[in-house]
Design a protein around this motif. Structure first.
Motif, PDB file in Angstrom:
ATOM      1  N   GLN A 267       0.749  -1.240  -0.060  1.00 46.09           N
ATOM      2  CA  GLN A 267       0.139   0.062  -0.119  1.00 46.09           C
ATOM      3  C   GLN A 267       0.985   1.189  -0.122  1.00 46.09           C
ATOM      4  O   GLN A 267       0.584   2.354  -0.806  1.00 46.09           O
ATOM      5  CB  GLN A 267      -0.880  -0.158   1.289  1.00 46.09           C
ATOM      6  N   ILE A 268       1.953   1.185   0.763  1.00 46.15           N
ATOM      7  CA  ILE A 268       2.712   2.370   0.694  1.00 46.15           C
ATOM      8  C   ILE A 268       3.399   2.710  -0.613  1.00 46.15           C
ATOM      9  O   ILE A 268       3.688   3.529  -1.178  1.00 46.15           O
ATOM     10  CB  ILE A 268       4.108   1.995   1.557  1.00 46.15           C
ATOM     11  N   LEU A 269       3.628   1.508  -1.410  1.00 47.36           N
ATOM     12  CA  LEU A 269       4.474   1.433  -2.630  1.00 47.36           C
ATOM     13  C   LEU A 269       3.197   2.161  -3.624  1.00 47.36           C
ATOM     14  O   LEU A 269       3.684   2.903  -4.339  1.00 47.36           O
ATOM     15  CB  LEU A 269       4.609  -0.061  -3.100  1.00 47.36           C
ATOM     16  N   ARG A 270       2.130   1.741  -3.551  1.00 50.33           N
ATOM     17  CA  ARG A 270       1.119   2.232  -4.294  1.00 50.33           C
ATOM     18  C   ARG A 270       0.877   3.828  -4.235  1.00 50.33           C
ATOM     19  O   ARG A 270       0.603   4.352  -5.008  1.00 50.33           O
ATOM     20  CB  ARG A 270      -0.116   1.226  -4.320  1.00 50.33           C
ATOM     21  N   MET A 271       0.993   4.287  -2.967  1.00 46.55           N
ATOM     22  CA  MET A 271       0.610   5.472  -2.452  1.00 46.55           C
ATOM     23  C   MET A 271       1.485   6.369  -3.205  1.00 46.55           C
ATOM     24  O   MET A 271       1.401   7.481  -3.812  1.00 46.55           O
ATOM     25  CB  MET A 271       0.705   5.615  -0.834  1.00 46.55           C
ATOM     26  N   ILE A 272       2.930   5.897  -3.043  1.00 45.02           N
ATOM     27  CA  ILE A 272       3.795   7.016  -3.424  1.00 45.02           C
ATOM     28  C   ILE A 272       3.862   7.009  -5.225  1.00 45.02           C
ATOM     29  O   ILE A 272       3.925   7.972  -5.731  1.00 45.02           O
ATOM     30  CB  ILE A 272       5.363   6.281  -2.960  1.00 45.02           C
ATOM     31  N   ARG A 273       3.676   5.612  -5.620  1.00 43.08           N
ATOM     32  CA  ARG A 273       3.408   5.633  -7.028  1.00 43.08           C
ATOM     33  C   ARG A 273       2.495   6.603  -7.664  1.00 43.08           C
ATOM     34  O   ARG A 273       2.570   7.128  -8.830  1.00 43.08           O
ATOM     35  CB  ARG A 273       3.295   4.194  -7.770  1.00 43.08           C
ATOM     36  N   ARG A 274       0.981   6.615  -6.955  1.00 41.38           N
ATOM     37  CA  ARG A 274       0.190   7.403  -7.429  1.00 41.38           C
ATOM     38  C   ARG A 274       0.391   8.751  -7.249  1.00 41.38           C
ATOM     39  O   ARG A 274      -0.053   9.786  -7.796  1.00 41.38           O
ATOM     40  CB  ARG A 274      -1.065   6.967  -6.763  1.00 41.38           C
ATOM     41  N   GLU A 275       1.162   9.131  -6.040  1.00 43.45           N
ATOM     42  CA  GLU A 275       1.570  10.745  -6.271  1.00 43.45           C
ATOM     43  C   GLU A 275       2.432  10.922  -7.111  1.00 43.45           C
ATOM     44  O   GLU A 275       2.111  11.928  -7.914  1.00 43.45           O
ATOM     45  CB  GLU A 275       2.617  10.754  -4.802  1.00 43.45           C
ATOM     46  N   GLY A 276       3.468  10.103  -7.492  1.00 43.82           N
ATOM     47  CA  GLY A 276       4.144  10.608  -8.922  1.00 43.82           C
ATOM     48  C   GLY A 276       3.206  10.425 -10.188  1.00 43.82           C
ATOM     49  O   GLY A 276       3.496  11.360 -10.852  1.00 43.82           O
ATOM     50  N   LEU A 277       2.220   9.699 -10.113  1.00 44.86           N
ATOM     51  CA  LEU A 277       1.420   9.695 -11.325  1.00 44.86           C
ATOM     52  C   LEU A 277       0.334  10.814 -11.267  1.00 44.86           C
ATOM     53  O   LEU A 277      -0.065  11.566 -12.474  1.00 44.86           O
ATOM     54  CB  LEU A 277       0.612   8.259 -11.244  1.00 44.86           C
ATOM     55  N   ALA A 278       0.195  11.404 -10.229  1.00 46.95           N
ATOM     56  CA  ALA A 278      -0.450  12.437 -10.241  1.00 46.95           C
ATOM     57  C   ALA A 278       0.148  13.607 -10.823  1.00 46.95           C
ATOM     58  O   ALA A 278      -0.315  14.658 -11.461  1.00 46.95           O
ATOM     59  CB  ALA A 278      -0.835  13.112  -8.773  1.00 46.95           C
TER      60      ALA A 278
ATOM     61  N   ALA B 183       8.815   1.722   0.771  1.00 52.28           N
ATOM     62  CA  ALA B 183       8.233   0.412   1.193  1.00 52.28           C
ATOM     63  C   ALA B 183       9.294  -0.348   1.750  1.00 52.28           C
ATOM     64  O   ALA B 183       9.145  -1.272   2.553  1.00 52.28           O
ATOM     65  CB  ALA B 183       7.878   0.027  -0.122  1.00 52.28           C
ATOM     66  N   LYS B 184      10.763  -0.211   1.735  1.00 52.71           N
ATOM     67  CA  LYS B 184      11.789  -1.115   2.000  1.00 52.71           C
ATOM     68  C   LYS B 184      12.241  -0.465   3.279  1.00 52.71           C
ATOM     69  O   LYS B 184      13.120  -1.220   3.799  1.00 52.71           O
ATOM     70  CB  LYS B 184      12.852  -1.221   0.778  1.00 52.71           C
ATOM     71  N   THR B 185      12.007   0.797   3.861  1.00 57.50           N
ATOM     72  CA  THR B 185      12.568   1.183   5.027  1.00 57.50           C
ATOM     73  C   THR B 185      12.130   0.491   6.167  1.00 57.50           C
ATOM     74  O   THR B 185      10.914   0.295   6.294  1.00 57.50           O
ATOM     75  CB  THR B 185      12.110   2.710   5.114  1.00 57.50           C
ATOM     76  N   PRO B 186      12.978  -0.140   6.920  1.00 56.11           N
ATOM     77  CA  PRO B 186      12.749  -0.726   8.068  1.00 56.11           C
ATOM     78  C   PRO B 186      11.961  -0.053   9.032  1.00 56.11           C
ATOM     79  O   PRO B 186      12.026   1.189   9.368  1.00 56.11           O
ATOM     80  CB  PRO B 186      13.850  -1.299   8.571  1.00 56.11           C
ATOM     81  N   LEU B 187      10.848  -0.768   9.674  1.00 56.58           N
ATOM     82  CA  LEU B 187       9.937  -0.093  10.442  1.00 56.58           C
ATOM     83  C   LEU B 187      10.758   0.544  11.805  1.00 56.58           C
ATOM     84  O   LEU B 187      10.222   1.865  12.197  1.00 56.58           O
ATOM     85  CB  LEU B 187       8.847  -1.060  11.214  1.00 56.58           C
ATOM     86  N   GLY B 188      11.487   0.033  12.318  1.00 59.52           N
ATOM     87  CA  GLY B 188      12.214   0.504  13.394  1.00 59.52           C
ATOM     88  C   GLY B 188      13.067   1.824  13.150  1.00 59.52           C
ATOM     89  O   GLY B 188      13.053   2.769  13.773  1.00 59.52           O
ATOM     90  N   GLU B 189      13.753   1.792  11.808  1.00 59.88           N
ATOM     91  CA  GLU B 189      14.538   2.822  11.489  1.00 59.88           C
ATOM     92  C   GLU B 189      13.660   4.087  11.217  1.00 59.88           C
ATOM     93  O   GLU B 189      13.825   5.316  11.664  1.00 59.88           O
ATOM     94  CB  GLU B 189      15.408   2.456  10.090  1.00 59.88           C
ATOM     95  N   ALA B 190      12.581   3.692  10.433  1.00 59.28           N
ATOM     96  CA  ALA B 190      11.498   4.701  10.252  1.00 59.28           C
ATOM     97  C   ALA B 190      10.897   5.354  11.541  1.00 59.28           C
ATOM     98  O   ALA B 190      10.819   6.641  11.368  1.00 59.28           O
ATOM     99  CB  ALA B 190      10.319   4.303   9.475  1.00 59.28           C
ATOM    100  N   LEU B 191      10.597   4.866  12.398  1.00 62.93           N
ATOM    101  CA  LEU B 191      10.010   5.396  13.705  1.00 62.93           C
ATOM    102  C   LEU B 191      11.251   6.186  14.602  1.00 62.93           C
ATOM    103  O   LEU B 191      11.043   7.319  15.389  1.00 62.93           O
ATOM    104  CB  LEU B 191       9.501   4.279  14.715  1.00 62.93           C
ATOM    105  N   ARG B 192      12.450   5.752  14.283  1.00 56.42           N
ATOM    106  CA  ARG B 192      13.574   6.563  15.030  1.00 56.42           C
ATOM    107  C   ARG B 192      14.109   7.703  14.273  1.00 56.42           C
ATOM    108  O   ARG B 192      14.870   8.574  14.588  1.00 56.42           O
ATOM    109  CB  ARG B 192      14.728   5.479  15.088  1.00 56.42           C
ATOM    110  N   TYR B 193      13.526   7.927  12.980  1.00 62.82           N
ATOM    111  CA  TYR B 193      14.107   8.803  11.942  1.00 62.82           C
ATOM    112  C   TYR B 193      13.756  10.334  12.607  1.00 62.82           C
ATOM    113  O   TYR B 193      12.620  10.453  13.084  1.00 62.82           O
ATOM    114  CB  TYR B 193      13.317   8.712  10.667  1.00 62.82           C
TER     115      TYR B 193
END
Length: 826
Positions: free
Chosen positions: A741-752, A815-825
């Motif tokens: 779903q994350i992948l689709r969301m970013i792709r659709r932003e780009g498509l916009a 989509a590939k960013t690890p969950l732990g890394e994303a929350l600590r960013y």
């Protein structure tokens, strides 16, 4: 110290820096290549014309197909400070035992020269000796026929089969023009040069020639030589003098070069938007850093110099790499342009102007694009940065409306391709509002069409509208230019095809070596031929503002012009227009009329057998005969004024069941070697299509390079947006949103980005087509406002494809960013 800090800051976001650097490289390379290629072409055209058509200064020609060689001998004896060469041409066939080659592919024009090694012939020897008494061929012919010096060629002549050794191979020249391959030999003859005496012996033309080419010695007076040649021709009945002019009308050259410049500089202009976006985002990301530096004593000027150092670094690096790549690109582009204009001259590349302009653009344009972000870096408020207060940009957005609208309106009053500049600048200022309007339309489509991920994508587009809009703008401007150029090409081809078929004069135009008394009846008796007529034409010299220019003139009969139309007369009948011409009147086509610059009823001065005479311009017509550059007069007056007592061309009409190739083969089977050339309207349509499509393909190729820059901008913006929302994405993952779903969301932003750019870009492109159709002319032909929806659809799909592919790297990264890394960013 400051540059070290700038270098470190540049590579904090390596991906963004590399992509921004790539945009500068592409922009500089495109600008350098275009300027160098155009300057080299402009330098090469007069040199090529001089080499191809201006080898002699004066020609002695005959009123009959052949005249006595005495005129040549007299020229050698009487002319001072000049070189004279006698010329004879005969048509024949190669005697080849190779199977699978049709008779029509063996056609060859043999040209006999009294001397082969002279300033007049000016053959550039690759191998062999011009004075060895054998055949001379070009390197292209030698390559196709696998010939080397010492090998022999055999020809079918009036004296039977004659064999001669190849004694010289020379660089390709129009004097010895030949087909590029064996297939094209069905449409164009081969050419071989021989000693004059050899050709006279083979075809029983002893003492007979067709012309004398005369060239003045360096430093000699052309006026004195003209007086001598004129006096000499008056001593020989049936001979007359014709000055040589190297002026030719090169259609569409200036418009093509201007379009090339616009397309070339589009890349570096779009790279400025990418630089602006990247620096603007970088400055926003580092607000707290700038605030902290201010608290320890850094002044606004020092902060601005630090950011400027970053700009200067990637500008210098990008410009240097761009110039290196641009040099190779310039060589390729020059060869393509030379091929389009049929230039074979070897000319050194003109590099300095392109080098200086593109280097300056590569350094100055990024600095201009970075001006606002640099100012913003110096004006960061310590308190606002630490509080992280958002800034309002509504007033600035409203301020852009007035100059943007004014620039767009001003484009309606510019009658040149330069209208593209104010129109696109105006659209750039208005673009945030246009983008918001398209976004408003897209929101319900995304919400109901793509569900949860579509709604998130639509909402994210509104987070930083200015940055998002400016990113989409880069792609939109490129799409608008491709729509314009592709549509112009389509409109030109439609117009050219209509004019060619309506003014070619029949289904086939055959040029014979000479036409005999019963040839016309033989042609009319061929299977598939419904009618035929012969006509005369020659190139005459006309005087304009003290310059000698060459003008093809056609002798036209009022009794046949309605059946074999050579022009479009407008509201009148062809025959009526010709019958009303007086002996001192002439008709110009639109191209020659435009070059002449006078008005109907005024006079034009032409060189005749009796010297310079004035002719009243009685009418202007549309024609594509001789590529749309010529004049027409009554055939009886043509013979009187220009002295030609013979004709060489025949126009043929065929029935619907006979193909163009079948007609050519039947004509050649009947007349054989006497056929020099055969051209039909479909050949000219193909030539024009190749030339125009080739020209616009180069321009569109440069625009596609600019669109790559836009793809870089989209990828950069999505990557920045993703990094700004990395913790948010982590939270979404934590509450159950999947990687897909994350992948689709970013792709659709780009498509916009692509949807907005395609819709607005295609609309601007249609507006450009409308504006240019009101004034643009090619070969003096105007074009109606028409829109090809196939082109619009293709450009829209192309824009969507670019935005889709540009969105893939940031989407995968998110989509590939690890969950732990994303929350600590942070």
């Amino acid at each position: 110290m400051m540059m070290q800090i700038a270098w470190r800051n540049l590579f904090r976001r390596k991906r963004r820096t590399y992509l921004t650097l790539l945009s500068v490289i592409i922009g500089v390379a495109a600008a350098f290549a275009v300027i160098a290629a155009v300057n080299t072409t402009e330098k090469a055209i007069p040199i090529f014309l001089k080499e191809a058509f201006g080898k002699s200064d004066y020609n002695i020609l005959g009123t009959e197909a052949y005249f006595s060689e005495d005129a040549y001998q007299a020229a050698r004896q009487q002319l001072e400070n000049a070189t004279a060469v006698a010329v004879l041409k005969e048509n024949t066939k190669f005697h080849l035992e190779q199977e699978g080659i049709a008779a029509i592919q063996k056609r060859v024009v043999l040209t006999g020269y009294s001397q082969l090694d002279t300033p007049v012939t000016d053959f550039k020897v690759i191998d062999g000796d011009l004075n060895a008494g054998g055949a001379v061929v070009t390197d292209q012919t030698a390559r196709l026929m696998k010939l080397e010096v010492g090998q022999t060629l055999s020809f079918e002549t009036d004296q039977g089969i004659r064999t001669v050794p190849v004694t010289a191979i020379v660089k390709y020249t129009l004097d010895l023009m030949g087909p590029r391959n064996w297939f094209m030999a069905k449409y164009h003859h081969w050419s071989v040069a021989l000693p004059l005496t050899t050709l006279q012996e083979w075809f029983d033309k002893s003492g007979r020639i067709q012309g004398v080419l005369i060239k003045a010695a360096p430093g000699a007076s052309l006026e004195e030589l003209e007086r001598q040649v004129d006096a000499l021709t008056k001593q020989h009945e049936g001979a007359y003098m014709q000055p040589v002019s190297i002026y030719f009308h090169v259609s569409m050259k200036d418009s093509f070069f201007l379009a090339l410049y616009l397309a070339g500089f589009l890349g570096i202009a779009l790279s400025a938007f990418v630089i602006f976006n990247s620096l603007y985002v970088s400055v926003n990301e580092r607000k707290k850093e700038f605030a902290a530096l201010k608290t320890i004593g850094y002044t606004p000027g020092q902060l601005q110099r630090m950011v400027f150092g970053e700009v200067l670094l990637f500008s210098v690096i990008g410009t240097l790499i761009g110039l290196i790549i641009g040099y190779g690109f310039a060589i390729v582009l020059k060869e393509l342009v030379f091929m389009i204009f049929g230039i074979y001259s070897e000319v050194e590349m003109e590099l300095w102007k392109g080098l200086l302009v593109s280097a300056a653009a590569g350094l100055i344009i990024p600095a201009i694009a970075a001006w606002l972000p640099i100012r913003k870096a110096g004006s960061v408020s310590v308190i606002a940065a630490l509080r992280d207060n958002p800034e309002s940009r509504r007033s600035a957005s409203v301020v852009r409306l007035i100059p943007g609208a004014a620039l767009v309106i001003s484009a309606f009053f510019i009658k040149s391709l330069l209208l593209v500049v104010p129109l696109l600048v105006g659209v750039s200022l208005l673009y945030p509002h246009l983008f918001a309007a398209v976004g408003y339309i897209l929101r319900p489509v995304y919400r109901y069409g793509f569900g949860f991920t579509g709604e998130l994508a639509a909402r994210n587009l509104r987070r930083n509208r200015t940055r998002t809009a400016m990113t989409s703008l880069v792609l939109s401007l490129g799409i608008a230019m491709i729509v314009l150029m592709s549509s112009l090409n389509w409109a030109m081809l439609q117009t050219y095809e209509r004019i060619i078929y309506s003014s070619y004069g029949g289904n086939l135009d055959v040029m014979f070596h000479h036409i005999e008394a019963d040839d016309l009846e033989k042609i009319r008796g061929l299977e598939g031929v419904t009618d035929a007529v012969t006509y005369a034409h020659t190139s005459v010299i006309w005087m304009f503002e003290g310059q000698k220019r060459k003008l093809p003139v056609f002798g036209v009969g009022a009794d046949w012009i309605d059946r074999f139309p050579l022009f479009e007369p407008g509201d009148r009948e062809h025959g009526e227009l010709i019958r009303e011409l007086r002996s001192d009147e002439i008709i110009l086509d639109r191209v020659s009329y435009g070059v002449w610059g006078g008005q109907i009823g005024e006079t034009i001065t032409l060189q005749t057998v009796d010297g310079l005479k004035t002719f009243k311009v009685a009418a202007v017509v549309d024609s594509m005969k001789n590529n749309g550059y010529g004049a027409f007069m009554k055939d009886t007056d043509f013979q009187t004024h220009f002295g030609m007592k013979y004709v060489r061309n025949a126009l043929i009409l065929k029935d619907a069941d006979t193909s163009p190739l079948q007609l050519r083969e039947r004509v050649f089977d009947t007349f054989g070697e006497r056929v020099e050339e055969m051209w039909g309207p479909e050949d000219w349509v193909t030539v024009i299509n190749l030339q125009n499509t080739g020209s616009f393909s180069i321009i569109n190729g440069l625009i596609v390079l600019a669109l790559i820059v836009s793809g870089i901008g989209i990828s950069n913006t999505l990557m920045v947006g993703m990094m700004e929302r990395i913790r948010e994405l982590g939270m979404m993952r934590a509450v159950g949103v999947t990687r897909k779903q994350i992948l689709r969301m970013i792709r659709r932003e780009g498509l916009a980005f692509g949807w907005a750019a395609s819709i607005i870009g295609c609309a601007v492109g249609v507006l450009l087509i409308f504006l240019t159709s009101s004034f643009l002319q090619m070969n003096m032909l105007t074009f109606k406002f028409e829109v090809s929806w196939e082109i619009i659809l293709a450009c829209g799909v192309f824009g969507l494809a670019i935005s889709w592919f540009a969105s893939l790297p940031p989407a995968r990264r998110a989509a590939k960013t690890p969950l732990g890394e994303a929350l600590r960013y942070e």
